[in-house]
Scaffold this motif. Structure first.
Motif, PDB file in Angstrom:
ATOM      1  N   THR A  57       5.215  -7.480  -6.522  1.00  0.00           N
ATOM      2  CA  THR A  57       4.407  -6.220  -7.235  1.00  0.00           C
ATOM      3  C   THR A  57       4.051  -5.377  -5.905  1.00  0.00           C
ATOM      4  OG1 THR A  57       3.975  -7.335  -8.988  1.00  0.00           O
ATOM      5  CG2 THR A  57       2.899  -5.395  -8.577  1.00  0.00           C
ATOM      6  N   ILE A  58       4.464  -4.328  -5.674  1.00  0.00           N
ATOM      7  CA  ILE A  58       3.878  -3.363  -4.615  1.00  0.00           C
ATOM      8  C   ILE A  58       2.534  -2.404  -5.286  1.00  0.00           C
ATOM      9  CG2 ILE A  58       5.605  -1.428  -5.047  1.00  0.00           C
ATOM     10  CD1 ILE A  58       5.242  -0.827  -2.126  1.00  0.00           C
ATOM     11  N   SER A  59       1.701  -2.367  -4.644  1.00  0.00           N
ATOM     12  CA  SER A  59       0.425  -1.282  -5.179  1.00  0.00           C
ATOM     13  C   SER A  59      -0.107  -0.936  -3.767  1.00  0.00           C
ATOM     14  CB  SER A  59      -0.337  -2.349  -5.869  1.00  0.00           C
ATOM     15  OG  SER A  59      -0.933  -3.346  -5.192  1.00  0.00           O
ATOM     16  N   ARG A  60      -0.891   0.119  -4.223  1.00  0.00           N
ATOM     17  CA  ARG A  60      -1.899   0.715  -3.124  1.00  0.00           C
ATOM     18  C   ARG A  60      -3.174   1.159  -3.537  1.00  0.00           C
ATOM     19  NH1 ARG A  60       1.820   5.646  -1.268  1.00  0.00           N
ATOM     20  NH2 ARG A  60      -0.243   6.036   0.072  1.00  0.00           N
ATOM     21  N   THR A 109      -4.644   1.184   2.202  1.00  0.00           N
ATOM     22  CA  THR A 109      -3.914  -0.075   2.145  1.00  0.00           C
ATOM     23  C   THR A 109      -2.764  -0.182   1.355  1.00  0.00           C
ATOM     24  OG1 THR A 109      -6.084  -1.061   3.003  1.00  0.00           O
ATOM     25  CG2 THR A 109      -4.333  -2.533   2.260  1.00  0.00           C
ATOM     26  N   VAL A 110      -2.029  -0.600   1.482  1.00  0.00           N
ATOM     27  CA  VAL A 110      -0.828  -0.937   0.575  1.00  0.00           C
ATOM     28  C   VAL A 110      -0.507  -2.400   0.567  1.00  0.00           C
ATOM     29  CG1 VAL A 110       1.142  -0.652   2.135  1.00  0.00           C
ATOM     30  CG2 VAL A 110       1.666  -0.409  -0.256  1.00  0.00           C
ATOM     31  N   TYR A 111      -0.197  -2.882  -0.685  1.00  0.00           N
ATOM     32  CA  TYR A 111      -0.128  -4.450  -0.820  1.00  0.00           C
ATOM     33  C   TYR A 111       1.176  -4.900  -1.156  1.00  0.00           C
ATOM     34  CZ  TYR A 111      -5.262  -3.969  -0.876  1.00  0.00           C
ATOM     35  OH  TYR A 111      -6.328  -3.504  -0.445  1.00  0.00           O
ATOM     36  N   LEU A 112       1.642  -5.970  -1.180  1.00  0.00           N
ATOM     37  CA  LEU A 112       2.893  -6.538  -1.518  1.00  0.00           C
ATOM     38  C   LEU A 112       2.556  -8.006  -2.155  1.00  0.00           C
ATOM     39  CD1 LEU A 112       6.000  -6.167  -2.165  1.00  0.00           C
ATOM     40  CD2 LEU A 112       6.409  -7.278  -0.187  1.00  0.00           C
ATOM     41  N   GLN A 113       2.256  -7.856  -3.314  1.00  0.00           N
ATOM     42  CA  GLN A 113       2.175  -9.461  -3.819  1.00  0.00           C
ATOM     43  C   GLN A 113       3.394 -10.173  -4.370  1.00  0.00           C
ATOM     44  OE1 GLN A 113      -0.790 -10.877  -4.774  1.00  0.00           O
ATOM     45  NE2 GLN A 113       0.269 -12.790  -5.207  1.00  0.00           N
ATOM     46  N   MET A 114       3.496 -11.268  -3.705  1.00  0.00           N
ATOM     47  CA  MET A 114       4.789 -11.990  -3.801  1.00  0.00           C
ATOM     48  C   MET A 114       4.605 -13.293  -4.542  1.00  0.00           C
ATOM     49  SD  MET A 114       6.269 -11.305   0.216  1.00  0.00           S
ATOM     50  CE  MET A 114       5.333 -12.251   0.931  1.00  0.00           C
ATOM     51  N   ASN A 115       5.255 -13.367  -5.667  1.00  0.00           N
ATOM     52  CA  ASN A 115       5.123 -14.807  -6.571  1.00  0.00           C
ATOM     53  C   ASN A 115       6.485 -15.533  -6.519  1.00  0.00           C
ATOM     54  OD1 ASN A 115       2.273 -14.068  -7.069  1.00  0.00           O
ATOM     55  ND2 ASN A 115       2.860 -13.018  -8.751  1.00  0.00           N
ATOM     56  N   SER A 116       6.476 -16.655  -6.871  1.00  0.00           N
ATOM     57  CA  SER A 116       7.586 -17.328  -7.012  1.00  0.00           C
ATOM     58  C   SER A 116       8.709 -17.289  -5.927  1.00  0.00           C
ATOM     59  CB  SER A 116       8.740 -16.835  -8.353  1.00  0.00           C
ATOM     60  OG  SER A 116       7.768 -16.890  -9.463  1.00  0.00           O
ATOM     61  N   LEU A 117       7.844 -17.620  -4.556  1.00  0.00           N
ATOM     62  CA  LEU A 117       8.868 -17.299  -3.461  1.00  0.00           C
ATOM     63  C   LEU A 117       9.627 -18.280  -3.397  1.00  0.00           C
ATOM     64  CD1 LEU A 117       5.765 -16.535  -1.070  1.00  0.00           C
ATOM     65  CD2 LEU A 117       7.817 -15.002  -1.644  1.00  0.00           C
ATOM     66  N   LYS A 118      11.061 -18.096  -2.697  1.00  0.00           N
ATOM     67  CA  LYS A 118      12.169 -18.808  -2.572  1.00  0.00           C
ATOM     68  C   LYS A 118      12.372 -18.675  -1.002  1.00  0.00           C
ATOM     69  CE  LYS A 118      13.960 -16.750  -6.707  1.00  0.00           C
ATOM     70  NZ  LYS A 118      15.360 -16.138  -7.200  1.00  0.00           N
ATOM     71  N   PRO A 119      13.165 -19.823  -0.670  1.00  0.00           N
ATOM     72  CA  PRO A 119      13.433 -19.978   0.779  1.00  0.00           C
ATOM     73  C   PRO A 119      14.326 -18.595   1.303  1.00  0.00           C
ATOM     74  CG  PRO A 119      13.839 -22.141  -0.114  1.00  0.00           C
ATOM     75  CD  PRO A 119      13.684 -21.000  -1.318  1.00  0.00           C
ATOM     76  N   GLU A 120      15.197 -18.045   0.467  1.00  0.00           N
ATOM     77  CA  GLU A 120      15.745 -16.788   0.984  1.00  0.00           C
ATOM     78  C   GLU A 120      14.624 -15.776   1.391  1.00  0.00           C
ATOM     79  OE1 GLU A 120      16.559 -18.976  -1.567  1.00  0.00           O
ATOM     80  OE2 GLU A 120      17.256 -17.741  -3.322  1.00  0.00           O
ATOM     81  N   ARG A 144      17.947  -5.175   8.422  1.00  0.00           N
ATOM     82  CA  ARG A 144      16.601  -4.945   7.844  1.00  0.00           C
ATOM     83  C   ARG A 144      16.986  -4.405   6.539  1.00  0.00           C
ATOM     84  NH1 ARG A 144      11.802  -1.951  10.913  1.00  0.00           N
ATOM     85  NH2 ARG A 144      12.550  -3.535  12.197  1.00  0.00           N
ATOM     86  N   GLU A 145      16.160  -5.088   5.321  1.00  0.00           N
ATOM     87  CA  GLU A 145      16.564  -4.715   3.988  1.00  0.00           C
ATOM     88  C   GLU A 145      15.283  -4.243   3.114  1.00  0.00           C
ATOM     89  OE1 GLU A 145      18.380  -7.560   1.805  1.00  0.00           O
ATOM     90  OE2 GLU A 145      16.353  -9.037   2.105  1.00  0.00           O
ATOM     91  N   PHE A 146      15.683  -3.159   2.260  1.00  0.00           N
ATOM     92  CA  PHE A 146      14.574  -2.557   1.629  1.00  0.00           C
ATOM     93  C   PHE A 146      14.110  -3.776   0.546  1.00  0.00           C
ATOM     94  CE2 PHE A 146      12.508   0.097  -1.125  1.00  0.00           C
ATOM     95  CZ  PHE A 146      12.657  -0.120  -2.523  1.00  0.00           C
ATOM     96  N   VAL A 147      12.888  -3.862   0.370  1.00  0.00           N
ATOM     97  CA  VAL A 147      12.021  -4.653  -0.521  1.00  0.00           C
ATOM     98  C   VAL A 147      11.299  -3.649  -1.746  1.00  0.00           C
ATOM     99  CG1 VAL A 147      10.322  -6.465  -0.914  1.00  0.00           C
ATOM    100  CG2 VAL A 147      11.697  -6.492   1.188  1.00  0.00           C
ATOM    101  N   ALA A 148      10.462  -2.938  -1.402  1.00  0.00           N
ATOM    102  CA  ALA A 148       9.949  -2.386  -2.525  1.00  0.00           C
ATOM    103  C   ALA A 148       9.264  -0.921  -1.800  1.00  0.00           C
ATOM    104  CB  ALA A 148       8.808  -3.233  -3.066  1.00  0.00           C
TER     105      ALA A 148
END
Length: 124
Positions: free
Chosen positions: A69-72, A78-89, A45-49
């Motif tokens: 982008t993390i926001s709350r 509620t907390v959000y994680l907006q993920m753009n330009s997603l990659k297979p990794e 498990r790895e840290f993201v935001a």
């Protein structure tokens, strides 16, 4: 006690976007630092935001900086994680976590509550 429920995962093509949500129970959500972690098959498990209780401080893993982008919203617990330009990794199970221990946490051991996870799959 805090219960966390993630949603918003799914299958997306490379370059696409997803927004993860994590809904928290309890009336003290605004006092918790929140974080997102991820775990890919066969990996740790790895840290993201992470975001502080007030939302005034945010931190990102180098691998997602500039794309996620993390926001709350403390009024909505509620907390959000907006993920753009997603990659297979970026493919992994994404976990939401809450910490009553630190102002903002970069390490899994700093979090005392975890959600069940939501799968994100990015196809090439």
């Amino acid at each position: 006690q805090v219960q966390l429920v993630e949603s918003g995962g799914g299958l997306v093509q490379a370059g696409g976007s997803l927004r993860l949500s994590c809904a928290a129970s309890g009336r003290t959500f605004s006092s918790y630092a929140m974080g997102w972690f991820r775990q890919a098959p066969g990996k740790e498990r790895e840290f993201v935001a992470a975001i502080s209780w007030s939302g005034g401080s945010t931190y990102y893993a180098d691998s997602v900086k500039g794309r996620f982008t993390i926001s709350r919203d403390n009024a909505k617990n509620t907390v959000y994680l907006q993920m753009n330009s997603l990659k297979p990794e970026d493919t992994a199970v994404y976990y939401c976590a809450a910490s009553s221990i630190v102002v903002v946490g970069l390490y899994a051991y700093e979090y005392d509550y975890w959600g069940q996870g939501t799968q994100v799959t990015v196809s090439s």
